[in-house]
Design an enzyme around this catalytic site. Structure first.
Site, mmCIF file in Angstrom:
data_model
loop_
_atom_site.group_PDB
_atom_site.id
_atom_site.type_symbol
_atom_site.label_atom_id
_atom_site.label_comp_id
_atom_site.label_asym_id
_atom_site.label_seq_id
_atom_site.Cartn_x
_atom_site.Cartn_y
_atom_site.Cartn_z
ATOM 1 C CD GLU A 166 -3.018 -1.142 0.508
ATOM 2 O OE1 GLU A 166 -3.558 -0.020 0.387
ATOM 3 O OE2 GLU A 166 -3.454 -2.169 -0.054
ATOM 4 C CB CYS B 153 -1.459 7.113 1.339
ATOM 5 S SG CYS B 153 -2.717 6.227 2.283
#
Lengths: 483, 483
Positions: free
Chosen positions: B217, B255
């Site tokens: 990720e 993110c």
């Protein structure tokens, strides 16, 4: 080599440009390619069988049953389901984002690399690219150089039957494969062994490329005494020697059975083998040869190993000139012998005996996880126990290999036998990205989300996140009042 | 409850201990899995105040933000998992073709074994516990490595996980990069890593040595397209949401935070004015915005503004206080596209606005960039929405809001291309940490002799009927009524 690498870079870049221009996206294009592959498998059946015979002395029937017909049914299945797979799936949007709609849309990854293997060189080239094409990608296929006749046939045929500008074949060995692995791919799909699988995954690190690795392992067969012995023996023999003479990732590698049952099983196997291949198996046209002298010598080494050479109880004939080895059975080889430590990938079948059939579980679990685990028994309790105790990519009870023909089952390994799966819609998913799409409007504004934070707002947030409808409504209506 | 401070080589016994626990079969039991999930919910509710404390210590997060982004969304997610677990864990029937009758085919989810989760410092609780809940739901034993850059949260996890969960099956290992590297010397059944691409590559490279499957990720520059919005109300709501998504989520250190805006050039001045007023309204006190993680990141962010061309494009804010490690919400208008602030992931409270003549031009702009974790777009234009979905690629797309997709359990969360691979949240978490084992059971009842060698044309003909699903011809041939 440098020239090869830079021209490969240019070719891949051109492929990427065509993908970016959208050439591979439309359902019509994808279906046309799949139909092209179907036509190729149908019209070129004789040529494909001829190449497979040249590469492996594969009997015509095995070529038809294991490679061509599986490719055809895979094409048909993909064409039939393409629109369904491509359709975005609506999913529930939560109370928290009300009002909103959410869906999951499958999109192609981009430009993908498929590296095939030598033992089912037609099937393992075309089956993965069916998935890549159905998912809307541009593809480079690298067939195995160890099956050169099939490799050059694919290089010649594919451009005639599919869009050669978006689906390319690159032939070659280690040098070409290394140059390919250096390029940027959106996915790499590799079928082969664990050693090269590690190299593929390490190469993929450079561009953070996700991989599917279809590897091998030692597929165990546990044989209980509560079976229809004749049918079981046939199915085991068909899975072992009827599949490229044991050179298949799902071929039974070794058998575990009880000491008391072993003699009966052995007798049944011998009878079946004689029926299948006659008295002189090396002369049967129904037995594939060993692919090349490297593998022949490897198998010869396993056979001549002092630890096992006196445990042979059936077969053992071999012809180095023709690269043929007859079905060979061993009884109770030492567990630390080479034949029990590496994947055999050939016509040698060790039978290991235990006192009670349940002891087979511990033995299998002491090894790395296989691609397929087999069990022959009518006892449903034993079946259930096997299912929960053994971890494998796939499991088959009372038969061998045929599970991979079922398009509704995922086919792939676990642990040392690989990562990722394909077949049917799993092929489509292996080459797709599932993109989440959330659509909101400007209604339903909840002030409680924003700073400045306050205890009142926190209370509202708690209620909303708990799914408390009353609090939700209050939030939408603008509570808490003020800032 | 003492801390697990690993000594050189000490991790080996921790890892093998966890594996022994998995092998004992304890973590597979449905009751065990549910007990862990309930334990997580109790941890999050009973220790809520301490959680707010450690998140404030590590990142200066206000309890409102901590609840909204970490605690609340986690509790909701774990409850959802608990409610659906039995359904997800149940074997799924798969179709079988008539010719294999009688047979049953199933896909049986099983745990992978022992999994490793690397969390990140910016959502230090959420990015550890969300994947943990999925791994436990799937029946695995787990080792969690929190980021050492958020030490209070790491210590909190180390102290509390053993209290609320099965301490032998779920371990927390603290330490820096060298501990992470040592952990990766071992083989895992899966590794989930959240963090930077640089470290992601190191993890993947080590994983390749063991054929350990990984999910990465990663991050990227999440763009937000802003179309001309007619209504004043819509514009304000859009700005509320943009402001929240940039500055109210760990001060932009997320993110999925909005990295930069792509704004229709005539709307830009309106947008900028609204941003200024909204920022002032939301961030009345310093405590309403998280601080920058540490000095190193603070200086990195301020240095982005040192470029003269960038500094002159600041239209709001720009000042930071190194003593409090806070940087005020900063907006820039058209900094040069080759400046660092436009090429690197910002991960901070600086918001560049890039103007485009027509909103559609954003699409071409995005296509030339690496695929981000999320694309956001504020627009009422349906055609534009469709074009964005079809022509761009990203982990997810959200219209008219931002960040909220993170809390939606029904959609997958994860990147594509440079933003990573592997997806989780909701059922996807369960699947990420499971092996989908294919199980096919056959009976001895019906046996087709044409499966076996020796081969002849008659048998091949029968097989053709089978593969064409031509059951009528097959039956007739079997009855001897047709060739």
């Amino acid at each position: 080599m440098m020239a090869a690498a830079s021209s490969m870079e240019a070719e891949v870049a051109a492929l990427r440009a065509r993908y970016a221009a959208g050439r591979t996206r439309a359902a019509e294009w994808r279906a046309a390619q799949l139909r092209g592959l179907l036509r190729m498998a149908t019209e070129m059946e004789a040529e494909v069988c001829h190449a497979l015979h040249a590469d492996l002395a594969k009997p015509h029937t095995e070529s038809y049953v294991h490679e061509i017909s599986l490719v055809k049914s895979s094409c048909k299945f993909a064409v039939k389901n393409l629109k369904k797979w491509m359709k975005p799936k609506k999913v529930p949007a939560s109370l928290m984002t009300f009002p909103s709609t959410a869906r999951v849309t499958a999109e192609p990854l981009g430009v993908v690399l498929v590296i095939s293997a030598w033992n089912y060189p037609f099937l393992l080239s075309i089956d993965p690219i069916i998935g890549a094409i159905a998912a809307g990608n541009a593809v480079v296929l690298k067939p195995s150089e160890v099956a050169p006749a099939t490799s050059s046939l694919l290089a010649e045929l594919l451009p005639r039957y599919v869009d050669g500008a978006c689906i390319k074949v690159v032939e070659g060995g280690i040098a070409e494969t290394t140059a390919l692995l250096d390029q940027m791919w959106d996915k790499i799909f590799y079928t082969g062994n664990g050693k090269v699988g590690r190299i593929v995954m390490a190469s993929a690190v450079k561009h953070l490329t996700p991989v599917v690795l279809e590897l091998g392992g030692k597929c165990p067969v546990v044989v209980d005494s509560n079976v229809d012995l004749h049918v079981a023996a046939k199915r085991i023999a068909a899975g072992k020697w009827g599949c490229n003479n044991g050179q298949a990732c799902t071929a039974p590698d070794f058998i575990v059975t009880t000491k008391s049952f072993a003699p009966k099983l052995l007798e049944a196997l011998e009878k079946v083998l004689e029926k299948f291949y006659g008295n002189d198996p090396l002369r049967s046209s129904d037995l594939s040869r060993i692919v090349n002298s490297n593998h022949f010598n490897r198998l010869k080494g396993l056979m001549d190993d002092q630890m096992v050479s006196d445990k042979i109880i059936f077969g053992g004939q071999r012809d180095e000139r023709q690269l043929k080895i007859a079905p060979t059975i061993y009884l109770d080889v030492p567990l630390d012998s080479a034949i029990m430590k590496e994947e055999i990938f050939g016509p040698l079948l060790p039978i290991i005996t235990v006192e009670k059939i349940h002891e087979s579980f511990a033995l299998i679990n002491s090894m790395t996880k296989p691609l397929a685990a087999y069990l022959f028994t009518k006892d449903s309790n034993l079946q259930d126990q096997y299912e929960t105790s053994i971890s494998a990519g796939g499991m088959l009870v009372n038969d061998t290999s045929v599970h991979l023909t079922n398009q509704y089952l995922p086919f792939g390994g676990i642990g040392e036998s690989g990562m990722g799966a394909y077949h049917g819609r799993f092929s489509f998913e292996a080459f797709s990205h599932k993109k989440a799409v959330l659509v909101r409007g400007f209604a339903g504004e909840a002030k409680a989300r924003y700073p400045p934070y306050s205890p009142a707002k926190l209370k509202v947030l708690k209620g909303v996140l708990k799914g408390n409808l009353g609090v939700m409504i209050q939030a939408i209506l603008g509570c808490p009042r003020g800032k | 409850m003492g801390e697990e401070k690993p000594s050189h080589g000490g991790l080996g016994s921790l890892v093998s201990g966890v594996r022994e626990v998995f092998e004992s079969g304890r973590t597979r039991e449905m009751e065990w899995r549910k007990a862990q999930l309930r334990g997580l919910i109790r941890l999050l509710t009973e220790e809520e105040e301490e959680i707010f404390d450690v998140l404030r210590e590590d990142l200066g997060k206000h309890r409102g933000e901590s609840f909204r982004d970490e605690v609340g969304v986690l509790v909701k997610s774990v409850r959802n998992t608990l409610n659906n677990l039995e359904k997800w864990a149940a074997p799924e029937k798969a179709d079988t073709p008539l010719v294999s009758f009688p047979a049953t085919a199933m896909v049986v989810p099983e745990p992978l074994g022992v999994v490793l989760i690397f969390s990140c410092w910016n959502l230090p609780l959420g990015l550890a516990l969300e994947p943990l809940s999925g791994a436990l739901a799937a029946g695995n034993a787990v080792v969690v490595k929190p980021s050492e850059l958020s030490p209070s949260t790491a210590a909190f996890l180390a102290a509390n996980i053993p209290r609320y969960l099965d301490a032998k099956a779920v371990k927390v290992v603290q330490g820096g990069p060298e501990v992470g590297e040592e952990l990766m010397e071992h083989r895992w059944d899966k590794v989930l890593f959240t963090g930077s691409a640089r470290v992601g590559r190191i993890i993947m490279k080590k994983a390749a040595e063991h054929l350990t499957p990984v999910a990465l990720e990663l991050g990227g520059k999440c763009p937000c397209i802003v179309d001309w919005l007619d209504s004043k109300r819509d514009s304000q709501i859009a700005v509320n949401r943009i402001t929240g998504a940039k500055w109210s989520t760990c001060a932009g250190q997320a993110c999925i935070a909005i990295d930069y805006l792509l704004v229709q050039e005539q709307f830009a001045p309106i947008l900028i004015e609204l941003l200024k007023s909204t920022v002032q309204r939301f961030f009345t006190k310093p405590e309403n915005m998280a601080r920058i993680l540490n000095e190193k990141r603070f200086h990195r962010l301020t240095s982005l503004l040192e470029d003269q061309r960038v500094a002159s494009s600041i239209v709001h804010g720009g000042h930071g206080d190194p003593n409090t490690l806070s940087i005020e919400p900063t907006v820039l208008l058209n900094p040069p596209l080759d400046s660092d602030i436009m090429t690197d992931e910002i991960f901070g409270p600086l918001l560049p606005i890039i103007t485009v003549k027509k909103t559609e031009d954003s699409i071409a702009f995005l296509k030339s960039k690496p695929k981000p974790l999320a694309i956001y777009a504020f627009t009422n234009d349906e055609k534009l929405k469709q074009r964005i979905i079809a022509e761009t690629s990203s982990g997810s797309v959200t219209f008219n809001d931002a960040i909220v997709q993170y809390g939606l359990d029904s959609v997958p969360f994860g990147g594509v291309g440079q933003s990573g691979f592997g997806q989780y949240h909701g059922k996807y978490s369960f699947e990420l940490f499971s092996n989908r084992k294919a199980v096919l059971k056959r009976s001895f009842l019906i046996e087709f002799m044409f499966r076996y060698p020796p081969w002849d044309e008659y048998k091949v003909g029968m097989i053709r009927h089978v593969f064409n699903f031509n059951y009528v011809s097959l039956v007739l041939a079997l009855l001897g009524l047709r060739r």
